[in-house]
Design a protein around this motif. Structure first.
Motif, PDB file in Angstrom:
ATOM      1  N   GLY A 199      -2.218 -18.368  -3.384  1.00 33.90           N
ATOM      2  CA  GLY A 199      -0.797 -18.605  -3.199  1.00 33.90           C
ATOM      3  C   GLY A 199      -0.525 -19.593  -2.081  1.00 33.90           C
ATOM      4  N   VAL A 200      -1.206 -19.411  -0.956  1.00 39.36           N
ATOM      5  CA  VAL A 200      -1.012 -20.319   0.184  1.00 39.36           C
ATOM      6  C   VAL A 200      -1.504 -21.721  -0.157  1.00 39.36           C
ATOM      7  CG1 VAL A 200      -1.667 -20.755   2.575  1.00 39.36           C
ATOM      8  CG2 VAL A 200      -1.099 -18.440   1.853  1.00 39.36           C
ATOM      9  N   ARG A 215      -3.428 -13.982  -1.926  1.00 42.71           N
ATOM     10  CA  ARG A 215      -2.915 -14.803  -0.822  1.00 42.71           C
ATOM     11  C   ARG A 215      -3.606 -16.152  -0.672  1.00 42.71           C
ATOM     12  NH1 ARG A 215      -2.406 -11.219   4.019  1.00 42.71           N
ATOM     13  NH2 ARG A 215      -0.742 -10.400   2.667  1.00 42.71           N
ATOM     14  N   GLY A 226      -2.760 -23.036   4.565  1.00 44.71           N
ATOM     15  CA  GLY A 226      -1.585 -23.809   4.170  1.00 44.71           C
ATOM     16  C   GLY A 226      -1.550 -25.179   4.833  1.00 44.71           C
ATOM     17  N   SER A 261       1.769 -15.287  -2.168  1.00 43.53           N
ATOM     18  CA  SER A 261       1.105 -15.167  -0.869  1.00 43.53           C
ATOM     19  C   SER A 261       1.300 -13.783  -0.258  1.00 43.53           C
ATOM     20  CB  SER A 261       1.657 -16.226   0.099  1.00 43.53           C
ATOM     21  OG  SER A 261       1.404 -17.524  -0.367  1.00 43.53           O
ATOM     22  N   ALA A 309      -4.021 -17.496   6.565  1.00 39.85           N
ATOM     23  CA  ALA A 309      -3.053 -18.073   5.636  1.00 39.85           C
ATOM     24  C   ALA A 309      -2.419 -19.338   6.209  1.00 39.85           C
ATOM     25  CB  ALA A 309      -1.978 -17.036   5.309  1.00 39.85           C
TER      26      ALA A 309
END
Length: 271
Positions: free
Chosen positions: A186-187, A183, A7, A177, A3
């Motif tokens: 979302g990230v 996830r 990001g 996330s 993650a």
């Protein structure tokens, strides 16, 4: 990718593409030039930047046709509306009304295209799930399609003030996330949102239909993957209600008349 790496990749790629956009020849930048709500010059090149960054970040290391579809197709449809759309016809009622009268607007093409994209993406999600029965499969596909298309349209409706739409998609990305199934998406929303936020907040760039539709659809797909059946039905109801409400009520007026929302909306902008 982890993650954190995802990001950071989203932030880095968005910043790199933003810098590349600044170095484009004036002839390439000119079609994206607009005036914002305050009459200041702004570029819609942020849209293609976040589309490319989100598509690359979310699909790196994974064969994910659904994710690529919900980023690239809404981005292309929104970009078409940004570049050649006429600005006199507004809202679902306006575009669908024009279509009934035999006039095809780019907005109507975008609405139909977003719907088709959402249905196909939802079908891909339903096909890969454990839902049983034809009836459940059809119902699930319909609900998921409403979530994806409705969220794409809703984020576009929020892109009327600096940073507003990105604050919503980035916050949604942070919340999405948490569930493992959502996830990566979302990230991606968090990384791309943070990467694009400085210029957007400063009033130098805008997502436009291109970026807002793409990030909204990606958030919708993350909701589909991160929520259970009841949660998805609830979200479908909320986004449908807000979309219908937007035909009669100005979101900007509501935000500016509500102290908490007004302060959150203004946070980060130059005073």
């Amino acid at each position: 990718m982890s993650a954190v790496v995802t990001g950071l990749a989203g932030i880095g790629l968005t910043r790199a593409l933003t810098g590349l956009g600044r170095r484009l020849p004036e002839a390439a930048r000119a079609p994206w030039a607009r005036r914002n709500h305050a009459g200041a010059p702004v570029t819609l090149l942020e849209g293609p930047v976040v589309v490319l960054a989100a598509a690359a970040t979310a699909t790196t290391g994974a064969r994910d046709a659904g994710t690529a579809l919900v980023v690239l197709a809404p981005g292309l449809l929104g970009g078409l509306d940004d570049l050649v759309g006429e600005g006199t016809t507004k809202g679902l009622r306006g575009h669908l009304g024009a279509l009934r009268r035999g006039r095809v607007t780019t907005g109507a093409l975008k609405i139909l295209g977003l719907g088709a994209t959402a249905v196909l993406a939802a079908h891909l999600e339903t096909r890969g799930s454990t839902r049983q029965g034809v009836g459940q499969s059809v119902a699930g596909t319909a609900v998921d399609a409403v979530v994806v298309a409705g969220t794409a349209n809703l984020v576009n409706l929020l892109d009327l003030r600096p940073g507003r739409a990105l604050k919503v998609t980035t916050t949604a990305g942070a919340l999405l996330s948490v569930p493992r199934s959502a996830r990566p998406l979302g990230v991606t929303l968090v990384g791309v949102g943070l990467g694009a936020l400085p210029e957007d907040l400063a009033g130098e760039t805008m997502l436009g239909d291109c970026g807002a539709n793409a990030l909204g659809a990606l958030a919708g797909l993350a909701l589909v993957r991160g929520l259970g059946p009841r949660g998805r039905v609830a979200v479908a109801g909320v986004v449908t209600g807000l979309t219908l409400l937007s035909e009669r009520v100005s979101f900007t007026r509501v935000i500016e008349s509500t102290p908490v929302l007004r302060e959150l909306d203004a946070w980060g902008r130059p005073r």
